[in-house]
Design a protein around this motif. Structure first.
Motif, PDB file in Angstrom:
ATOM      1  N   VAL A 193       0.855  -1.188   0.000  1.00 18.93           N
ATOM      2  CA  VAL A 193       0.000   0.000   0.000  1.00 18.93           C
ATOM      3  C   VAL A 193       0.890   1.238   0.000  1.00 18.93           C
ATOM      4  CG1 VAL A 193      -1.716   1.300   1.310  1.00 18.93           C
ATOM      5  CG2 VAL A 193      -1.854  -1.205   1.205  1.00 18.93           C
ATOM      6  N   GLY A 194       0.491   2.238  -0.784  1.00 19.61           N
ATOM      7  CA  GLY A 194       1.242   3.488  -0.810  1.00 19.61           C
ATOM      8  C   GLY A 194       2.256   3.600  -1.916  1.00 19.61           C
ATOM      9  N   ALA A 195       2.386   2.582  -2.756  1.00 18.61           N
ATOM     10  CA  ALA A 195       3.310   2.677  -3.890  1.00 18.61           C
ATOM     11  C   ALA A 195       2.864   3.815  -4.803  1.00 18.61           C
ATOM     12  CB  ALA A 195       3.342   1.364  -4.660  1.00 18.61           C
ATOM     13  N   PRO A 196       3.796   4.604  -5.349  1.00 21.88           N
ATOM     14  CA  PRO A 196       3.411   5.748  -6.184  1.00 21.88           C
ATOM     15  C   PRO A 196       2.786   5.317  -7.500  1.00 21.88           C
ATOM     16  CG  PRO A 196       5.783   5.429  -6.238  1.00 21.88           C
ATOM     17  CD  PRO A 196       5.259   4.501  -5.192  1.00 21.88           C
ATOM     18  N   ARG A 197       1.956   6.181  -8.049  1.00 23.89           N
ATOM     19  CA  ARG A 197       1.323   5.949  -9.348  1.00 23.89           C
ATOM     20  C   ARG A 197       2.184   6.508 -10.478  1.00 23.89           C
ATOM     21  NH1 ARG A 197      -4.346   8.780  -8.361  1.00 23.89           N
ATOM     22  NH2 ARG A 197      -4.335   8.749 -10.649  1.00 23.89           N
ATOM     23  N   ASN A 198       1.847   6.144 -11.711  1.00 20.35           N
ATOM     24  CA  ASN A 198       2.521   6.738 -12.862  1.00 20.35           C
ATOM     25  C   ASN A 198       2.223   8.228 -12.954  1.00 20.35           C
ATOM     26  OD1 ASN A 198       3.961   4.590 -13.982  1.00 20.35           O
ATOM     27  ND2 ASN A 198       2.177   3.796 -15.039  1.00 20.35           N
ATOM     28  N   ALA A 199       0.990   8.610 -12.693  1.00 23.20           N
ATOM     29  CA  ALA A 199       0.600  10.018 -12.749  1.00 23.20           C
ATOM     30  C   ALA A 199       1.059  10.733 -11.495  1.00 23.20           C
ATOM     31  CB  ALA A 199      -0.911  10.131 -12.883  1.00 23.20           C
ATOM     32  N   HIS A 200       1.553  11.971 -11.660  1.00 24.10           N
ATOM     33  CA  HIS A 200       1.883  12.742 -10.468  1.00 24.10           C
ATOM     34  C   HIS A 200       0.625  13.468  -9.996  1.00 24.10           C
ATOM     35  CE1 HIS A 200       1.993  16.976 -11.810  1.00 24.10           C
ATOM     36  NE2 HIS A 200       2.501  16.544 -12.950  1.00 24.10           N
ATOM     37  N   THR A 201       0.422  13.464  -8.694  1.00 26.32           N
ATOM     38  CA  THR A 201      -0.826  13.961  -8.110  1.00 26.32           C
ATOM     39  C   THR A 201      -0.613  15.222  -7.285  1.00 26.32           C
ATOM     40  OG1 THR A 201      -0.540  12.482  -6.209  1.00 26.32           O
ATOM     41  CG2 THR A 201      -1.821  11.638  -8.062  1.00 26.32           C
ATOM     42  N   PRO A 214       8.672   9.335  -9.680  1.00 26.51           N
ATOM     43  CA  PRO A 214       8.722   8.618  -8.390  1.00 26.51           C
ATOM     44  C   PRO A 214       8.469   7.120  -8.522  1.00 26.51           C
ATOM     45  CG  PRO A 214       7.505  10.667  -8.176  1.00 26.51           C
ATOM     46  CD  PRO A 214       7.761  10.488  -9.638  1.00 26.51           C
ATOM     47  N   THR A 215       7.655   6.739  -9.501  1.00 22.25           N
ATOM     48  CA  THR A 215       7.346   5.311  -9.649  1.00 22.25           C
ATOM     49  C   THR A 215       8.588   4.500  -9.999  1.00 22.25           C
ATOM     50  OG1 THR A 215       5.934   3.717 -10.796  1.00 22.25           O
ATOM     51  CG2 THR A 215       6.675   5.607 -12.070  1.00 22.25           C
ATOM     52  N   TYR A 216       9.496   5.080 -10.821  1.00 25.76           N
ATOM     53  CA  TYR A 216      10.734   4.380 -11.169  1.00 25.76           C
ATOM     54  C   TYR A 216      11.721   4.412 -10.004  1.00 25.76           C
ATOM     55  CZ  TYR A 216       8.799   5.167 -15.819  1.00 25.76           C
ATOM     56  OH  TYR A 216       7.977   5.218 -16.908  1.00 25.76           O
ATOM     57  N   GLU A 217      11.813   5.546  -9.341  1.00 25.88           N
ATOM     58  CA  GLU A 217      12.720   5.650  -8.202  1.00 25.88           C
ATOM     59  C   GLU A 217      12.325   4.654  -7.120  1.00 25.88           C
ATOM     60  OE1 GLU A 217      12.471   9.722  -7.075  1.00 25.88           O
ATOM     61  OE2 GLU A 217      13.094  10.461  -9.047  1.00 25.88           O
ATOM     62  N   TRP A 218      11.023   4.576  -6.855  1.00 24.85           N
ATOM     63  CA  TRP A 218      10.508   3.629  -5.871  1.00 24.85           C
ATOM     64  C   TRP A 218      10.869   2.200  -6.271  1.00 24.85           C
ATOM     65  CZ3 TRP A 218       7.074  -0.460  -6.013  1.00 24.85           C
ATOM     66  CH2 TRP A 218       6.521  -0.871  -4.795  1.00 24.85           C
ATOM     67  N   ALA A 219      10.714   1.872  -7.554  1.00 17.00           N
ATOM     68  CA  ALA A 219      10.998   0.515  -8.032  1.00 17.00           C
ATOM     69  C   ALA A 219      12.477   0.176  -7.864  1.00 17.00           C
ATOM     70  CB  ALA A 219      10.590   0.383  -9.491  1.00 17.00           C
TER      71      ALA A 219
END
Length: 549
Positions: A193-201, A214-219
């Motif tokens: 839970v809380g993983a970033p989405r592709n879209a920035h919000t 952020p989604t790539y950095e998180w990965a």
């Protein structure tokens, strides 16, 4: 300074999932021999591990997850894996077979493999399978999983339809082939839970802002696939299924493979639903869906980015998509089956004929530098449309905006014009004559590079020129000329004796997950209307708007 505009940052070598990549680590991966089964059939698990034993847990997922099978101490097997397993398949032998008895009721089943490394730390990996409903008429909703898009983005083994083949300093040449007979990349089926989405919000994007991913950095930080957000159950079908079951809908599940191979697999379904990212379809899949709607069926699509034709060889377990039509070997013999954008004149079957919209009419919102300060929501134009009943939305209102951002990431639109403050489809791209545009959001065909290659763009607008040159060899049509501006749209239209609702955005399910009142009411309006019409066997009126066409 690096002046090359990178697509979206290549996957570092250390994050490739395949046997032998980390010789000092404990390896564990598995897959099923098929994506979908009927109750009473047998699932064949193919597992590779360097551990002596492993455990298996199978969970029927949904609003109330339930463990339906466990096995412990299964002997581990080190399997030989081809270097091009991402294209040809792993070819692993069977490790465990499971009879789908009464405990395996129809639904989505997550397969979790577990073992421990030499330090006692738990290692987990996932696969999945679907148990099909006995009869589509026995459920309220038949949810079609976008498995062809999952195949396109699955980079387990090192390649997919976006990258994997070497081009000098990185592996960014797409593989035209993607195998079903391999594990699914980490994060597509399950993630925290809380993983970033592709879209920035973000609510605010300041002057001088630079795009981040952020989604790539998180990965990278957590060892997930860089494509973990692009497709799969964890991102799209799961939040919809949980919401729908909590609302009391009975959900049945199919995959696109069944649409491809079984023209009657949708017969009797009150409503067919597609959610999230359904970018890739075969000719046969479209035939099945079009025939269902033409015969009086009802399609509710809460998804976006409808673009590519693929070819599917279910016997070999391989999906083909060259994208560049000049590279496809069947161009001279069967141009209608070219694996490129549906809107290519050689195919002769525009995507908007099925969905009302196309990814070439929209593309990106709030994805890196693509409309970074857009509202992230939809602006209402036809306030009296039946889909908006009970929302209290007015002309010009916006719903689903930041920080929710349902009109975001990859989206669909059509060629349109305005008359007296209302948008109308021109039909130049194959959109139906009676298509009604309920709401819209500005989109662009790609992100603008204002940083001279210093930061990753994600989806550079410059790539569109190469795409159009390939699919339109005789010249780009007028409706695709210009600066690459488009729209995401929410529309309805009729086809044959049936009716279609299309919310052209990948990120609609996030509105349901958040219980946004507008997204929830609209979704219920669509499902309830279509289910009632499907149960009655009669077509409901196409529109109850006050506007006279």
């Amino acid at each position: 300074m690096n002046t090359r505009t990178d697509y979206a940052w290549s996957t570092p070598r250390g994050l490739v999932e395949r046997p032998g990549e980390y010789p000092e680590t404990t390896e564990l991966w598995g897959y099923t021999d098929r994506f979908a089964y009927r109750q009473g059939e047998q699932v064949d698990l193919r597992v590779h591990t360097t551990a002596e034993t492993f455990d298996v847990e199978i969970i029927r997922e949904g609003a109330r997850p339930e463990t339906v099978f466990t096995a412990t101490g299964v002997p581990g097997t080190r399997q030989e894996t081809p270097a091009d397993a991402y294209a040809t398949g792993c070819g692993w032998s069977s490790c465990l077979t499971i009879d789908l008895g009464e405990d395996f009721t129809p639904g989505y089943h997550l397969v979790v493999f577990r073992t421990q490394d030499d330090h006692g730390r738990e290692i987990e990996q996932e696969s999945f399978f679907i148990v099909r409903p006995d009869n589509p008429a026995d459920v309220d909703i038949v949810l079609v999983h976008a498995t062809s898009t999952m195949l396109a983005y699955n980079d387990w083994g090192g390649g997919n339809h976006y990258r994997g083949l070497p081009d000098g300093d990185r592996n960014d040449i797409p593989s035209p082939y993607s195998s079903m007979h391999r594990p699914i990349a980490r994060g597509m089926l399950r993630k925290p839970v809380g993983a970033p989405r592709n879209a920035h919000t973000d609510l605010s994007v300041p002057i001088g802002w630079e795009p981040r991913h952020p989604t790539y950095e998180w990965a990278w930080q957590r060892g997930y696939s860089r494509h973990h957000n692009d497709a799969g159950w964890a991102n799209y079908e799961r939040p919809f299924t949980i919401w729908a079951e909590e609302q009391g809908y009975r959900v049945g599940h199919l995959t696109q493979n069944e649409l491809h191979a079984e023209p009657d697999c949708l017969d009797g379904a009150p409503v067919v639903v597609i959610v999230g990212h359904d970018e890739y379809w075969s000719w046969e899949m479209r035939d099945t869906l079009d025939a269902y709607v033409d015969a009086g069926g009802h399609l509710a699509r809460f998804g976006g980015n409808y673009v590519w034709q693929v070819r599917l060889d279910l016997d070999a377990g391989v999906q083909t998509c060259f994208k560049d039509p000049s590279a496809d070997p069947i161009r001279a013999t069967d141009p209608t089956r070219l694996t490129t954008a549906w809107d290519a004149p050689e195919i002769g079957r525009p995507g908007a004929e099925t969905m009302g919209l196309t990814g070439l009419g929209g593309a990106y919102i709030r994805y890196a530098s693509a409309v970074p300060r857009g509202s992230g929501g939809y602006t209402v134009y036809r306030e009296n449309h039946w889909a908006l009943t009970g929302t209290d939305l007015y002309y010009g209102d916006v719903f689903g905006q930041a920080p929710l951002c349902i009109a975001a990431f990859e989206v669909d639109g059509c060629d349109y014009t305005f008359r007296h403050g209302l948008p109308y489809a021109t039909g130049a791209d194959g959109a139906p004559e009676d298509l009604e545009i309920i709401a819209m959001a500005p989109a662009v065909s790609g992100g603008e590079d204002r940083w001279s290659g210093r930061v990753p763009i994600g989806a550079p607008a410059a790539e569109l020129a190469d795409l159009y040159a390939g699919i339109y060899p005789d010249g780009i049509p007028p409706h695709h000329q210009g600066p690459g501006y488009g729209s995401s749209m929410v529309v309805t239209f009729t086809r044959g004796d049936g009716e279609v609702f299309c919310a052209g955005t990948t990120d609609w399910p996030y509105g349901l997950e958040a219980n946004d009142p507008f997204v929830t009411i609209i979704t219920r309006n669509v499902l309830d209307r279509f289910i009632a019409a499907g149960r009655d066997g009669a077509q409901a009126p196409a529109t109850n708007t006050k506007e006279q066409r």
